[in-house]
Write an enzyme that holds these catalytic residues in place. Structure first.
Site, mmCIF file in Angstrom:
data_model
loop_
_atom_site.group_PDB
_atom_site.id
_atom_site.type_symbol
_atom_site.label_atom_id
_atom_site.label_comp_id
_atom_site.label_asym_id
_atom_site.label_seq_id
_atom_site.Cartn_x
_atom_site.Cartn_y
_atom_site.Cartn_z
ATOM 1 N N GLY A 215 0.783 -1.491 -0.274
ATOM 2 C CA GLY A 215 -0.073 0.014 0.000
ATOM 3 C C GLY A 215 0.561 1.046 0.281
ATOM 4 O O GLY A 215 1.809 1.370 -0.516
ATOM 5 N N SER A 216 0.104 2.197 1.218
ATOM 6 C CA SER A 216 1.459 3.844 0.545
ATOM 7 C C SER A 216 2.229 3.583 1.347
ATOM 8 O O SER A 216 3.139 4.356 1.247
ATOM 9 C CB SER A 216 -0.069 4.343 0.978
ATOM 10 O OG SER A 216 -1.136 5.054 0.258
ATOM 11 N N THR A 217 3.198 2.812 2.053
ATOM 12 C CA THR A 217 4.127 2.616 2.614
ATOM 13 C C THR A 217 5.118 2.580 1.861
ATOM 14 O O THR A 217 5.707 2.965 1.793
ATOM 15 C CB THR A 217 4.524 1.663 3.746
ATOM 16 O OG1 THR A 217 4.226 0.466 2.626
ATOM 17 C CG2 THR A 217 3.250 1.892 4.794
ATOM 18 N N LYS A 219 4.979 4.183 -1.393
ATOM 19 C CA LYS A 219 5.573 5.373 -1.526
ATOM 20 C C LYS A 219 6.564 6.340 -1.135
ATOM 21 O O LYS A 219 6.845 6.972 -2.171
ATOM 22 C CB LYS A 219 4.218 6.588 -0.738
ATOM 23 C CG LYS A 219 3.578 6.561 -2.296
ATOM 24 C CD LYS A 219 2.243 6.931 -1.515
ATOM 25 C CE LYS A 219 0.512 6.539 -2.061
ATOM 26 N NZ LYS A 219 -0.415 7.544 -1.022
#
Length: 484
Positions: A215-217, A219
């Site tokens: 997920g957004s980790t 990023k």
């Protein structure tokens, strides 16, 4: 008559030579085959005729041995078995060994030739040394904080020292007591069947052996690639990113969970986790740069051992732009272990340097003499040191005024990144909640702990799951324990 005696003597001598040759064949040439024959019980009897050496945490054994008085005499015991099962694994007389019990079996069982008082001593005497000890890098307080934080939830925690690569905590829940698998009775076979049939998979080491969409980790990796490639040169400049963002070559529109993401700066997009900004940024940075940076962090690099084997984290290297956009926000086919995401956080904390994680500080003889020790080793440079400084600034903003405020520790500089990973057919599965972070004490030159937390929690309400809400408080407790 004399001639017959000579013939008989020569024949007897020939028989003696044949007997000696056969004995040599059995004892030297074919000895290993006989030792390895499953029907040979002598090896198993000898193996369990003495206690195994211990695995130590904070200098105290978390394993032991019980004298049963039976043919396979000593059975393994575990102190706080469920707490340390992802570290120790199990040592079973029926089902073998896993994790540290397997990786360090030669030392623990006493068969490692380095335990012998003299070179080749055991080969000559056929003796077995007392089992050696395995001193881990785990810190008991950090391990307990991670285990208590996860509670009854499905999930995992990995915590590292960014400067050295030492594994400070390794927790997977739900867990199990490895002592249930010691011994040979019907209780052991029943426990094995029950554990394997359990839908919650308590024997699965989620920290090392399970990969999840990060997920957004992820990023953090996308931002590192974009900054290193020069795609972004000013953290506060507009990124010319529409919201919603239409995935290239499709009519699919990607939206955000928060307002203000249209043309947002990288700082704002990172702080509030704007999907549209990072999806476009991944496409603009390009497949080669994204895949190259992911590989530098450790993705697509099989063979990692700590010394227990670690599943390979993956970033697809053959995608169209729409798939690349989704991969840049930790979706599509991007997969990571919790240990890998702890390495990502540790790389940011450590100036861009990825240290090899390790779980065993040293191995010793039964009386404490060092047999082997593990030193700090740099695997690769994941990003430019200047990029790491910028990412630390962005991650600090997340905790101080963004989605990760539940990880804030008073008087301590904390940087983090939240993530909520969709999965399942049509993203129908309950999202995974992620949080990666590092913490730095006032006066310290560098952060002293990096952590990754993932919470599956299939029983939670979908709308209640977020990295900041479910995983960040666990990371906070782990970092506080490490700093203490």
């Amino acid at each position: 008559m004399t001639r017959h005696i000579r013939h008989a003597a020569a024949f007897c001598a020939l028989l003696l030579v044949a007997l000696l040759v056969n004995a040599t064949r059995v004892q030297v040439v074919d000895s290993q085959a006989y030792d390895d024959n499953p029907a040979n019980r002598r090896t198993a009897i000898a193996r369990y005729d003495q206690p195994r050496g211990d695995i130590l945490v904070d200098g105290e054994p978390v394993t032991g041995a019980k004298d049963t008085g039976e043919q396979l005499r000593y059975e393994r015991t575990y102190r706080s078995g469920p707490l340390y099962a992802p570290v120790t694994g199990f040592a079973s007389q029926v089902y073998g060994t896993t994790f540290l019990e397997h990786a360090e079996d030669d030392v623990l069982s006493g068969t490692d030739p380095m335990l012998a008082p003299l070179p080749l001593w055991n080969d000559i005497t056929r003796a077995r040394n007392p089992g050696g000890e395995v001193v881990t890098t785990i810190r008991a307080a950090v391990q307990r904080a991670a285990y208590a934080g996860l509670g009854g939830k499905k999930g995992a925690v990995a915590a590292l020292d960014p400067a050295t690569g030492k594994v400070l905590a390794l927790v997977s829940t739900p867990s199990y007591d490895p002592e249930r698998l010691a011994g040979t009775g019907s209780a052991v076979t029943g426990a094995w069947a029950g554990l394997n049939a359990d839908p919650d998979k308590p024997m699965l080491n989620r920290a090392l052996s399970q990969t999840y969409p990060p997920g957004s980790t992820f990023k953090v990796v996308t931002a590192a690639a974009a900054l290193d490639a020069g795609e972004v040169t000013d953290l506060d400049a507009d990124t010319r990113s529409p919201a919603p963002y239409t995935l290239p070559g499709t009519t699919t529109r990607l939206a955000n969970e928060v307002e203000g993401c249209a043309n947002a700066s990288l700082r704002y997009a990172f702080q509030w986790s704007c999907n549209t900004v990072f999806a476009k940024l991944g496409v603009d940075t390009g497949q080669d740069a994204m895949a190259g940076t992911a590989k530098k962090f450790g993705f697509d690099t099989p063979g990692l051992r700590i010394p227990s084997p670690v599943a390979t984290s993956t970033f697809d290297t053959a995608m169209d732009d729409a798939q690349l956009a989704l991969s840049a926000i930790g979706q599509y086919d991007t997969r990571a272990t919790p240990l890998q995401m702890a390495m990502v956080s540790a790389a940011v904390a450590g100036g861009g340097s990825v240290k090899a994680p390790y779980l065993v500080d040293r191995t010793t003889t039964d009386d404490g003499d060092t047999v082997a020790s593990t030193g700090t080793r740099t695997l690769r440079q994941a990003m430019n040191p200047g990029t790491a400084v910028q990412l630390r600034e962005l991650m600090t903003d997340v905790v101080e005024k963004g989605t990760g405020r539940n990880a804030a520790i008073e008087g301590v500089t904390v940087g983090g990144k939240t993530g909520t990973a969709q999965h399942g057919i049509g993203n129908a599965g309950t999202p995974y909640a992620w949080f990666i972070a590092w913490a730095q004490e006032p006066g310290d030159a560098e952060p002293s702990v990096a952590v990754a937390v993932v919470v599956e929690d299939a029983s939670a309400d979908r709308s209640d799951i977020s990295g900041g809400g479910s995983a960040a408080p666990i990371a906070k407790a782990v970092m506080e324990a490490a700093l203490r």
